[in-house]
Design a protein around this motif. Structure first.
Motif, mmCIF file in Angstrom:
data_model
loop_
_atom_site.group_PDB
_atom_site.id
_atom_site.type_symbol
_atom_site.label_atom_id
_atom_site.label_comp_id
_atom_site.label_asym_id
_atom_site.label_seq_id
_atom_site.Cartn_x
_atom_site.Cartn_y
_atom_site.Cartn_z
ATOM 1 N N ALA A 81 1.014 -1.331 -0.093
ATOM 2 C CA ALA A 81 -0.017 0.067 -0.251
ATOM 3 C C ALA A 81 0.951 1.220 0.171
ATOM 4 O O ALA A 81 1.916 1.305 0.394
ATOM 5 N N GLY A 82 0.322 2.358 -0.778
ATOM 6 C CA GLY A 82 1.061 3.651 -0.579
ATOM 7 C C GLY A 82 1.201 4.527 0.630
ATOM 8 O O GLY A 82 0.103 4.324 1.278
ATOM 9 N N VAL A 83 2.332 5.066 1.005
ATOM 10 C CA VAL A 83 2.321 5.864 2.058
ATOM 11 C C VAL A 83 1.101 7.108 1.981
ATOM 12 O O VAL A 83 0.977 7.661 2.840
ATOM 13 N N GLU A 84 0.791 7.389 0.786
ATOM 14 C CA GLU A 84 -0.055 8.425 0.737
ATOM 15 C C GLU A 84 -1.278 8.121 1.486
ATOM 16 O O GLU A 84 -2.068 8.978 2.053
ATOM 17 N N GLU A 85 -1.937 7.065 1.453
ATOM 18 C CA GLU A 85 -3.060 6.627 2.163
ATOM 19 C C GLU A 85 -2.708 6.675 3.371
ATOM 20 O O GLU A 85 -3.636 6.962 4.289
ATOM 21 N N ILE A 86 -1.630 6.038 4.012
ATOM 22 C CA ILE A 86 -1.572 6.278 5.611
ATOM 23 C C ILE A 86 -1.538 7.695 5.961
ATOM 24 O O ILE A 86 -1.814 8.001 7.065
ATOM 25 N N ALA A 87 -0.853 8.464 5.243
ATOM 26 C CA ALA A 87 -0.637 9.916 5.617
ATOM 27 C C ALA A 87 -2.208 10.746 5.765
ATOM 28 O O ALA A 87 -2.660 11.245 6.804
ATOM 29 N N ARG A 88 -2.923 10.366 4.432
ATOM 30 C CA ARG A 88 -4.555 10.738 4.518
ATOM 31 C C ARG A 88 -5.143 10.278 5.758
ATOM 32 O O ARG A 88 -5.880 10.954 6.389
ATOM 33 N N ARG A 89 -5.094 8.906 6.248
ATOM 34 C CA ARG A 89 -5.774 8.209 7.000
ATOM 35 C C ARG A 89 -5.363 8.876 8.575
ATOM 36 O O ARG A 89 -6.130 9.190 9.488
ATOM 37 N N ALA A 90 -4.138 9.289 8.658
ATOM 38 C CA ALA A 90 -3.716 9.914 9.738
ATOM 39 C C ALA A 90 -3.850 11.282 10.014
ATOM 40 O O ALA A 90 -3.661 11.747 11.003
ATOM 41 N N GLY A 91 -4.430 11.976 8.778
ATOM 42 C CA GLY A 91 -4.906 13.206 8.868
ATOM 43 C C GLY A 91 -3.607 14.283 8.757
ATOM 44 O O GLY A 91 -3.708 15.331 9.436
ATOM 45 N N VAL A 92 -2.638 13.716 8.135
ATOM 46 C CA VAL A 92 -1.398 14.513 8.194
ATOM 47 C C VAL A 92 -0.820 14.884 6.786
ATOM 48 O O VAL A 92 -1.279 14.163 5.891
ATOM 49 N N GLY A 93 0.083 15.531 6.697
ATOM 50 C CA GLY A 93 0.624 15.910 5.088
ATOM 51 C C GLY A 93 1.724 15.078 4.708
ATOM 52 O O GLY A 93 2.427 14.340 5.993
ATOM 53 N N MET A 94 2.401 14.718 3.736
ATOM 54 C CA MET A 94 3.201 13.964 3.399
ATOM 55 C C MET A 94 4.575 14.528 3.936
ATOM 56 O O MET A 94 5.464 13.733 4.162
ATOM 57 N N GLY A 95 4.840 15.818 3.906
ATOM 58 C CA GLY A 95 5.901 16.277 4.570
ATOM 59 C C GLY A 95 5.892 15.815 5.861
ATOM 60 O O GLY A 95 7.175 15.560 6.521
ATOM 61 N N THR A 96 4.910 16.008 6.806
ATOM 62 C CA THR A 96 5.029 15.287 8.228
ATOM 63 C C THR A 96 5.419 13.907 8.303
ATOM 64 O O THR A 96 5.994 13.506 9.184
ATOM 65 N N ARG A 124 9.012 13.542 7.400
ATOM 66 C CA ARG A 124 9.845 13.946 8.577
ATOM 67 C C ARG A 124 10.064 12.758 9.653
ATOM 68 O O ARG A 124 10.790 12.709 10.125
ATOM 69 N N ARG A 125 8.875 12.144 9.870
ATOM 70 C CA ARG A 125 8.774 11.350 10.863
ATOM 71 C C ARG A 125 9.657 9.663 10.356
ATOM 72 O O ARG A 125 10.290 9.173 11.096
ATOM 73 N N PHE A 126 9.453 9.595 9.170
ATOM 74 C CA PHE A 126 9.893 8.398 8.286
ATOM 75 C C PHE A 126 10.245 8.483 7.171
ATOM 76 O O PHE A 126 9.579 8.767 6.258
ATOM 77 N N PRO A 127 11.644 8.872 7.068
ATOM 78 C CA PRO A 127 12.091 9.222 5.450
ATOM 79 C C PRO A 127 11.792 8.187 4.376
ATOM 80 O O PRO A 127 11.709 8.561 3.224
ATOM 81 N N THR A 128 11.459 7.021 4.799
ATOM 82 C CA THR A 128 11.363 5.937 3.607
ATOM 83 C C THR A 128 10.242 5.117 4.358
ATOM 84 O O THR A 128 10.100 5.002 5.681
#
Length: 225
Positions: free
Chosen positions: A42-57, A60-64
């Motif tokens: 699964a893509g990290v974009e979906e993870i960021a969306r579900r967490a309610g944060v931006g891709m930059g955040t 910053r927490r997880f570079p890869t």
């Protein structure tokens, strides 16, 4: 009374640290949910969306993506190790079985993102791994002394049970999420004392120290793609 510049700076730093910690926890929770539904491909974009944060955040927490998956598995290792320590300290019977049931329950609750758990590592690369299996070895010896398991049971036998359980949980989470319990019950029945010795010699315990080469490799490759 107004805050001094030093107080304002300190308060601001604490707020940033709290926000960063909360964002990290939201990302980890979202990653477990997404990986449980779609696997580590699964893509990290979906993870960021579900967490309610931006891709930059997220970055910053997880570079890869691998760093995110590693953080998930590190959290599981800490939880499983903490329970193993607790069971050993209690000095009660049934500790080995309790540890295995707990490990299965934890892995089942976090299926889909277990690709690095029990993955092969160089000896000494992760002190927690060494402590965990030393602790499980002590639980095994205690179980032997109490007559709870067969005398020829080895630490490698216990380790391979956990590795197989991890794969089973990930592979059957959707069609049969509880089948791992039956499997573990059957394995534990085989662990218990029996008059007849086993026909096959055990592998040495080097597997426990290094892990099995290729363990989780397919899912790890998927995570990198």
């Amino acid at each position: 009374m107004t805050d001094s510049p030093e107080q304002t700076a300190t308060t601001g730093t604490r707020t940033l640290r709290r926000d960063a910690a909360e964002n990290r926890e939201r990302l980890l929770r979202a990653a477990w949910e997404v990986f449980a539904e779609h696997g580590t491909e699964a893509g990290v974009e979906e993870i960021a969306r579900r967490a309610g944060v931006g891709m930059g955040t997220l970055y910053r927490r997880f570079p890869t993506k691998e760093a995110l998956i590693q953080a998930l598995n590190d959290a599981l290792m800490e939880k499983i190790l903490g329970y193993a320590r607790q069971v050993l300290a209690e000095e009660q019977g049934g500790g080995l079985e309790a540890y295995l049931w707990f490990t299965g329950t934890v892995m089942s609750a976090h299926h889909g993102g277990l690709s690095r758990l029990w993955q092969a590592k160089l000896p000494g690369a992760d002190p927690r791994r060494e402590e965990l299996w030393t602790t499980v070895g002590q639980l095994l010896e205690r179980a032997k002394q109490a007559g709870e398991v067969r005398e020829d049971l080895t630490l490698t036998d216990v380790y391979l049970c956990v590795v197989a359980l991890r794969s089973l949980i990930d592979d059957t989470a959707a069609p049969a999420p509880e089948v791992w319990r039956r499997y573990l019950a059957v394995v534990l029945a085989g662990f218990r004392p029996a008059a007849q010795p086993l026909d096959f010699r055990p592998a040495d315990d080097s597997l426990v120290q290094t892990g099995i080469p290729g363990c989780g490799a397919d899912r790890a490759r998927a995570a990198r793609s």
